[in-house]
Structures are given as structure tokens and as C-alpha cells.
Scaffold this active site. Structure first.
Site, PDB file in Angstrom:
ATOM      1  CE  LYS A 140       5.012 -20.358 -19.464  1.00  0.00           C
ATOM      2  NZ  LYS A 140       4.167 -19.979 -20.580  1.00  0.00           N
ATOM      3  CG  HIS A 280       3.526  15.960  15.816  1.00  0.00           C
ATOM      4  ND1 HIS A 280       3.374  14.608  15.904  1.00  0.00           N
ATOM      5  CD2 HIS A 280       3.730  16.399  17.083  1.00  0.00           C
ATOM      6  CE1 HIS A 280       3.461  14.221  17.155  1.00  0.00           C
ATOM      7  NE2 HIS A 280       3.690  15.274  17.901  1.00  0.00           N
TER       8      HIS A 280
END
Ligand SMILES: NC(=O)c1ncn([C@@H]2O[C@H](COP(=O)(O)O)[C@@H](O)[C@H]2O)c1NC=O
Length: 518
Positions: A140, A280
Site C-alpha cells: 500500500k 477444429h
């Protein structure tokens, strides 16, 4: 380039003490004062490096078996003071608190303790509290503090310190890493609490799923060139496609990954040496054989036209003979659990093929994103290899002989990897015609028969991933000379379908299990 901020005082508290002595020595040599906890401080002192025990800063002893060591305002104010603010600096002076410029912490090994099978009390004790608090505080306060959570970063950090300190950009990047680290940590803790300690009754699925994936690479594009794409790994996964080692070839594409996953699914469902050729996301060829070369030759024969540019998976190490065959056919990807001596070299001589070594890993649970959420299901496992003659229900025709039954079982396993509606014709352990992805079953039957051709369809067996809703599909197979069929059964018109099988003299087994694959 932002200004560097000198490091004068560091707080070190690490579970994983890898490289800690050299790091501490480097800090001391750079004139950094070191404050440290219990056994970390002991290791640093034993290395002959000056260190201040954290208790000397807090004036409070470590207590409760280590549950409280650094949870003290003298530590947290020292980390959290925003040195850009006059008020914070003045308060530190008033309270006689020295600020920290660097925090190096790594956490108790929570996930590893869970994985070790330890009991709940032992696992709970490995929930680090003080460590994440310091890491989050330092992250922080990245405008004033640099934070390190991984020993791998010590070397780079020492370089920065010797160069005059960290830039703001460096501290921001370290803070982002630190917050990811504590977020991962909390996901593990929250998942364990949700699923193991306090599971909800009535649902086999947890009420909350936390996920954490790391980007493995940014792909050239997605399914189509105008779509961006990336591939992520699950840091906890053992094996699987995203963890595969690429031994040769160009970067994997998005579609390569999709097809390779489908190929693995298809090949690894078989217990005999098997090869699947995928286009595919559907198999255009799949076969078992005496060995991988044999299986590959037969899988290729299923549909040699479609196999061009295919993605191949083998469920055994690729042999030299198999590699020689594969090298003759334009193939996008070969994925296997290994490559025998000489086989890899043969494939490496082909510029366009990507070669992947994979430790197969079955998914226990499958996820699929939908708009606004996520679908989760248990993975579809094909029945454990057993005797289909015992577990299947013969509903029409004569009981199949051993060879036919073996073909039916192969076809049944193989059709699980074919997109629904799936019909797969097989002969002697090889698919000869596959009907996939049709929106009605009769069209899948027609496609499978058409792909097989009259000669191969005659005397073949068929598997259907779901029941025949009408007799028409089965009739198409019967007209083509299919001699035996495995299908789940369960249609309201099963009676009509069974009658049609009897009339055609076809053996029909109901497997009792459906294998839709969408
Ligand atoms: N409770 C605390 O105040 C506390 N402060 C630091 N730790 C952890 O203790 C470990 C280091 O302890 P030691 O230096 O005694 O080996 C680190 O993994 C750190 O994350 C703590 N332990 C757990 O919460």
C-alpha cells in the site's frame, strides 16, 4: 525515469530462507540497517551480519508460539508512514518510530501444508497473519517502501539499492507482485475454509470459487486474427496442456491449444496405444494399435484428406517409426507424454510442426464462461475399463463376439471426444467414419456413413453419444451395413428403435450413460 529513493532500513521476516544470508550481507554492505524476526534474525546473525531483533523495536516479546511477532504499531507505523506527508513524518518523530524503506517477507507454506495431508489444526497454524499484514502494508505504501515476497528478487533488489535505491516504478511493480501474492494466498485459505472446513450441505459445489492464473504468454491472436488472446497457467496444476514443454516449433496459437486439448482428451481415453488426429476440435481420425506407429497409421487412414494440417496426440511416447510417418504429413502439433530417442530429431527436422511433451492431467471439474458467470461441472469420465458385456444391456440382436465387443468399446470411448451429435463408425480398433457436430442425429449418421464409404461402413460397429430419438438414424446405419451399435438408450421411442435394430438384424447395446460434448 523517476527518482531513486535510498534504502536505509529493512525489515526481514521470511519462512523460506533461501539466499537470506547473501541478501542480508549485501544489504549490510550497502549500509542498510536490518531488523528481523526470530529464526530469520538468528540465520542472519549466524552469517556474521549485524541484525536488530524485532523485539528490540517493539519492546514486546514474540508470543503465542509465533502468532504475534510483528503485529505492533512500531512495526506497522514504520512501514505505513507516507514519507511524502509532513504530518506522517512529524508523527513518526513524536512517537520515536524509525521508518522502513524495504520489507522482505515470505509467508508460511499454507498450500503445501494442505497438500501434505496435514490435519486441520496444523493447517490453521500455517495461515500466516503477520506476514501478509506487513506485505500489504508495504505494498500500500509503495510511494515510500519497496516490498519483496520472493527470494528470486533479492539479486535485482541489491542492484537497485547499490544504484541508489528503487524508483517509484520499481516499487509499484513490486507492490503489484506483493498484492497478487497475498491475493493468491487468501484464495487458497478461503477455498480450503469453504470446501474443507465449512462445506455447505446439499451441494457438491462450493458456494464460492476463487481462481488464480498466471499469464504464460500473449498469443499472436485468438481464434481469428482480429481477436487478441493469451494463455494462462494454473500455478498449482500438475501436468496438463498449459504446463506442457514445447520441444520444437513455432509459438502455439489459440486454435493449436484448443485442438491439442481435444486431441489429448481423445487419445488418453483409450487404454491401448492410441493416436487421435484433430481438426477444429473434432477427431477426424482416431485409432488404437499394437504401438503408436500402428495407431497413427490407422488414425490417419480414418480420413486422410482431413488429417492435413491436423493436431495429433499420442497416449504413449512417440517412436521413431511413428515420427517418420508423422513427418511425411503436414501436421500442426504433435503432443505426447514423451519422444523416444531419435523420434524428436525427426520431427525437429520439420519446420512447421510444433512438438509438445505433456504430463497428462485429467480435469476433475470443468469450467465454461457464460455471459455474466460461469458454468461448472464434474468432468465427463468414460466408464472405467470393464467388461461391456457385463455392464451394457443387450437390447437387440445376438450378443457380440469378443472382437466386435472390443470395437464397440473402442468406438464408445472414441465418440466421447466427438462434438455432439456424435456418431462414430469403427472397425478393428480404428474409426472409419465420424459424424460430428450435427444438429440432428440422423444427419450425423449420414455423415459418418458418407465419410466411411460403402466398403468401410459395411460390417463396422457404431457408437452414438446419446440415444436415437427416432429409428431413422439407426436405419441409416443399418442400411450401410453396420453390424452392432452402442448407444445410451433412454428415449421415449427406445421400443421403436429396438424394433428397427431387430428387423435389421443389428446387435444393439444400451450403455446407460450419455456422453454429450458441446
Ligand atoms: N504473527 C506475526 O506477527 C508474524 N510476523 C511475521 N510472521 C511470519 O513469520 C515468518 C518468519 O518467522 P521467523 O523469522 O521466526 O522464521 C514469516 O513467514 C512471516 O510471514 C508472523 N507469523 C504469522 O502470522
Amino acid at each position: 525515469m523517476s527518482e531513486r529513493q535510498a534504502v536505509r532500513r529493512a525489515l526481514i521476516s521470511v519462512y523460506d530462507k533461501t539466499g537470506i544470508e547473501d541478501f542480508a550481507r549485501g544489504l549490510a554492505d550497502a549500509g542498510v540497517e536490518i531488523v528481523s524476526t526470530g529464526s530469520t534474525a538468528a540465520r542472519i546473525a549466524a552469517a556474521g551480519v549485524a541484525v536488530t531483533p524485532v523485539e528490540d523495536v517493539t519492546g514486546f516479546p514474540e508470543c503465542l508460539g509465533g502468532r504475534v511477532k510483528t503485529l505492533h504499531p512500531r512495526v506497522h507505523a514504520g512501514i505505513l508512514a507516507d514519507r511524502r506527508l509532513d504530518t506522517h513524518r512529524a508523527q513518526l518523530d513524536e512517537l520515536d518510530i524509525e521508518p522502513f524503506d524495504l520489507v522482505a517477507v515470505n509467508l508460511y507454506p499454507f498450500a503445501a501444508t494442505v497438500a501434505s495431508g496435514a490435519g486441520q489444526d496444523e493447517v490453521v497454524e500455517q495461515i500466516d497473519i503477520g506476514g501478509p499484514s506487513m506485505v500489504r502494508a508495504a505494498a500500500k505504501n509503495h510511494p515510500s517502501v519497496a516490498v519483496l515476497v520472493d527470494p528470486a528478487g533479492y539479486g535485482t533488489a541489491l542492484e537497485a539499492i547499490r544504484d541508489g535505491g528503487f524508483t517509484l516504478a520499481q516499487r509499484q511493480a513490486l507492490a503489484a507482485t506483493a498484492f497478487r501474492h497475498t491475493a493468491d494466498y487468501d484464495i487458497h485459505v478461503a477455498s480450503w475454509m469453504t470446501s474443507v472446513v465449512a462445506p455447505e450441505e446439499g451441494s457438491p459445489f462450493p458456494r464460492w470459487i476463487g481462481a488464480s492464473f498466471e499469464r504464460l504468454s500473449t498469443l499472436r491472436y485468438g481464434e481469428n486474427p482480429h481477436q487478441g488472446a493469451a494463455v494462462y497457467t494454473d500455478p498449482l496444476a500438475q501436468g496438463g496442456l498449459a504446463q506442457a514443454r514445447q520441444l520444437h516449433g513455432k509459438e502455439m496459437s489459440f486454435n493449436n491449444y484448443v485442438d491439442a486439448d481435444a486431441a489429448i482428451r481423445a487419445a488418453f481415453d483409450q487404454s491401448r496405444p492410441a493416436v487421435a488426429v484433430i481438426k477444429h476440435a473434432n477427431p477426424c481420425g482416431i485409432a488404437v494399435g499394437d504401438d503408436i506407429a500402428h495407431a497413427h497409421a490407422r488414425a490417419h487412414e480414418t480420413d486422410p484428406v482431413s488429417a492435413f494440417g491436423g493436431v495429433i496426440a499420442a497416449n504413449r511416447p512417440v517412436t521413431v517409426a511413428a515420427a517418420e510417418q508423422i513427418a511425411k504429413i503436414f501436421t500442426e502439433v504433435v503432443v505426447a507424454p514423451g519422444f523416444e530417442d531419435g523420434a524428436l530429431e525427426i520431427l525437429q527436422a520439420r519446420k512447421n510442426v510444433r512438438v509438445l511433451e505433456v504430463d497428462p492431467a485429467a480435469l476433475q471439474v470443468e469450467w465454461r464462461r457464460i455471459t455474466g458467470g460461469l458454468l461448472v461441472q464434474h468432468a465427463d469420465a468414460v466408464d472405467a475399463p470393464g467388461d461391456p458385456a457385463v455392464s451394457w444391456n443387450l437390447v437387440a440382436g445376438d450378443a457380440a463376439d469378443a472382437a466386435t465387443l472390443s470395437d464397440l468399446e473402442f468406438a464408445w470411448r472414441a465418440c466421447r471426444s466427438v462434438k455432439s451429435n456424435a456418431i462414430l463408425l469403427a472397425k478393428a480398433g480404428a474409426a472409419v467414419g465420424i459424424g460430428m457436430g450435427q444438429v440432428n442425429r440422423v444427419d450425423s449418421c449420414r455423415l459418418a456413413v458418407d465419410r466411411a464409404g460403402a466398403e468401410r461402413a459395411a460390417g463396422s460397429v457404431a457408437a452414438s453419444d446419446a440415444f436415437f430419438p427416432f429409428p431413422d438414424g439407426l436405419q441409416v446405419l443399418a442400411d450401410a451395413g453396420v453390424k452392432a451399435i452402442a448407444s445410451p438408450g433412454g428415449s421415449v421411442r427406445d421400443g421403436e428403435v429396438i424394433d428397427a435394430a431387430r428387423e435389421a438384424g443389428i446387435t444393439l447395446y444400451h450403455t446407460g450413460t450419455r456422453h454429450f460434448f458441446h
